[in-house]
Scaffold this motif. Structure first.
Motif, short mmCIF file in Angstrom:
data_model
loop_
_atom_site.label_atom_id
_atom_site.label_comp_id
_atom_site.label_asym_id
_atom_site.label_seq_id
_atom_site.Cartn_x
_atom_site.Cartn_y
_atom_site.Cartn_z
N VAL A 156 29.23 43.50 35.66
CA VAL A 156 29.71 44.73 36.28
C VAL A 156 31.22 44.76 36.08
N LEU A 157 31.74 45.92 35.71
CA LEU A 157 33.17 46.08 35.50
C LEU A 157 33.76 46.87 36.66
N ILE A 158 34.86 46.37 37.22
CA ILE A 158 35.46 46.96 38.41
C ILE A 158 36.97 47.12 38.19
N GLU A 159 37.50 48.28 38.54
CA GLU A 159 38.94 48.49 38.44
C GLU A 159 39.65 47.50 39.36
N ASP A 160 40.68 46.84 38.84
CA ASP A 160 41.43 45.84 39.58
C ASP A 160 42.91 46.21 39.54
N ARG A 161 43.47 46.57 40.68
CA ARG A 161 44.88 46.95 40.77
C ARG A 161 45.72 45.86 41.44
N SER A 162 45.20 44.65 41.50
CA SER A 162 45.94 43.56 42.12
C SER A 162 47.07 43.10 41.18
N MET A 163 47.97 42.33 41.72
CA MET A 163 49.07 41.74 40.96
C MET A 163 49.96 42.78 40.28
N GLY A 164 49.99 44.00 40.83
CA GLY A 164 50.88 45.03 40.34
C GLY A 164 50.55 45.60 38.98
N MET A 165 49.30 45.48 38.56
CA MET A 165 48.90 46.02 37.26
C MET A 165 47.48 46.56 37.34
N LEU A 166 47.11 47.35 36.36
CA LEU A 166 45.75 47.88 36.27
C LEU A 166 44.98 47.06 35.25
N ARG A 167 43.91 46.42 35.71
CA ARG A 167 43.04 45.62 34.84
C ARG A 167 41.60 45.97 35.16
N THR A 168 40.68 45.40 34.39
CA THR A 168 39.26 45.58 34.65
C THR A 168 38.65 44.21 34.92
N GLU A 169 38.20 44.03 36.15
CA GLU A 169 37.57 42.77 36.55
C GLU A 169 36.14 42.73 36.04
N VAL A 170 35.68 41.52 35.67
CA VAL A 170 34.30 41.30 35.25
C VAL A 170 33.62 40.46 36.31
N ARG A 171 32.47 40.96 36.80
CA ARG A 171 31.68 40.25 37.80
C ARG A 171 30.25 40.08 37.32
N CYS A 172 29.60 39.04 37.79
CA CYS A 172 28.18 38.84 37.51
C CYS A 172 27.39 39.93 38.23
N ALA A 173 26.52 40.60 37.50
CA ALA A 173 25.73 41.69 38.09
C ALA A 173 24.71 41.16 39.10
N ALA A 174 24.28 39.92 38.93
CA ALA A 174 23.24 39.38 39.81
C ALA A 174 23.78 38.90 41.15
N CYS A 175 24.91 38.17 41.13
CA CYS A 175 25.39 37.56 42.38
C CYS A 175 26.78 38.04 42.80
N ASP A 176 27.37 38.93 42.03
CA ASP A 176 28.67 39.51 42.34
C ASP A 176 29.80 38.48 42.32
N SER A 177 29.65 37.43 41.54
CA SER A 177 30.72 36.43 41.42
C SER A 177 31.76 36.90 40.41
N HIS A 178 33.02 36.59 40.70
CA HIS A 178 34.13 36.90 39.80
C HIS A 178 34.05 36.00 38.57
N LEU A 179 34.16 36.61 37.40
CA LEU A 179 34.12 35.86 36.14
C LEU A 179 35.47 35.84 35.44
N GLY A 180 36.16 36.97 35.45
CA GLY A 180 37.45 37.10 34.77
C GLY A 180 37.79 38.56 34.62
N HIS A 181 38.38 38.92 33.46
CA HIS A 181 38.77 40.30 33.19
C HIS A 181 38.43 40.65 31.74
N VAL A 182 38.32 41.94 31.47
CA VAL A 182 38.09 42.41 30.10
C VAL A 182 39.26 43.29 29.70
N PHE A 183 39.70 43.13 28.46
CA PHE A 183 40.82 43.89 27.91
C PHE A 183 40.35 44.56 26.62
#
Length: 133
Positions: A80-107
């Motif tokens: 699952v891809l989620i907009e991430d505005r943390s750390m003063g920037m716009l990124r796209t967070e990547v999470r596991c669709a099954a358990c909602d665990s944070h995996l990293g980011h996609v660029f």
């Protein structure tokens, strides 16, 4: 995909402190320290929290960014891809669709020449590699 739901206490009992910090608290491991950063082993990368297949070694590439990089998940429904505005920037967070665990980011559009022009920058501690037989 069936959702996996556990309490914070259940996740803490299952994961070591670093896994919990990254997977459940959206932390980031230090660059160039993860066990899969430079791995060339053929196999399947699964979510360390729930075992869901996320990436395959065929899509892993050397980005020299300090974390394992993939150009696509094994199935678009696996993450699952989620907009991430943390750390003063716009990124796209990547999470596991099954358990909602944070995996990293996609660029996107960084010029790596991959088939998708995406770089899924994933924490090693979020993954378990299941080598091919």
């Amino acid at each position: 995909m069936e959702k996996i739901r556990k309490s914070e206490e259940e996740w803490r009992a299952q994961l070591n402190p670093e896994e919990f910090r990254v997977l459940r608290r959206a932390g980031t491991e230090r660059p160039f320290t993860g066990e899969y950063t430079d791995t060339k082993t053929v196999g399947v990368y699964r979510c360390r929290a729930c075992g869901t297949e996320l990436f395959r070694s065929e899509t892993k590439f050397d980005s020299h960014c300090g974390w394992p990089s993939f150009y696509a998940p094994s199935d678009s429904d696996a993450v699952v891809l989620i907009e991430d505005r943390s750390m003063g920037m716009l990124r796209t967070e990547v999470r596991c669709a099954a358990c909602d665990s944070h995996l990293g980011h996609v660029f996107h559009g960084e010029g790596y020449g991959t088939p998708t022009d995406d770089r899924y920058c994933i924490n090693s501690v979020s993954l378990n590699l299941e080598p091919a037989e």
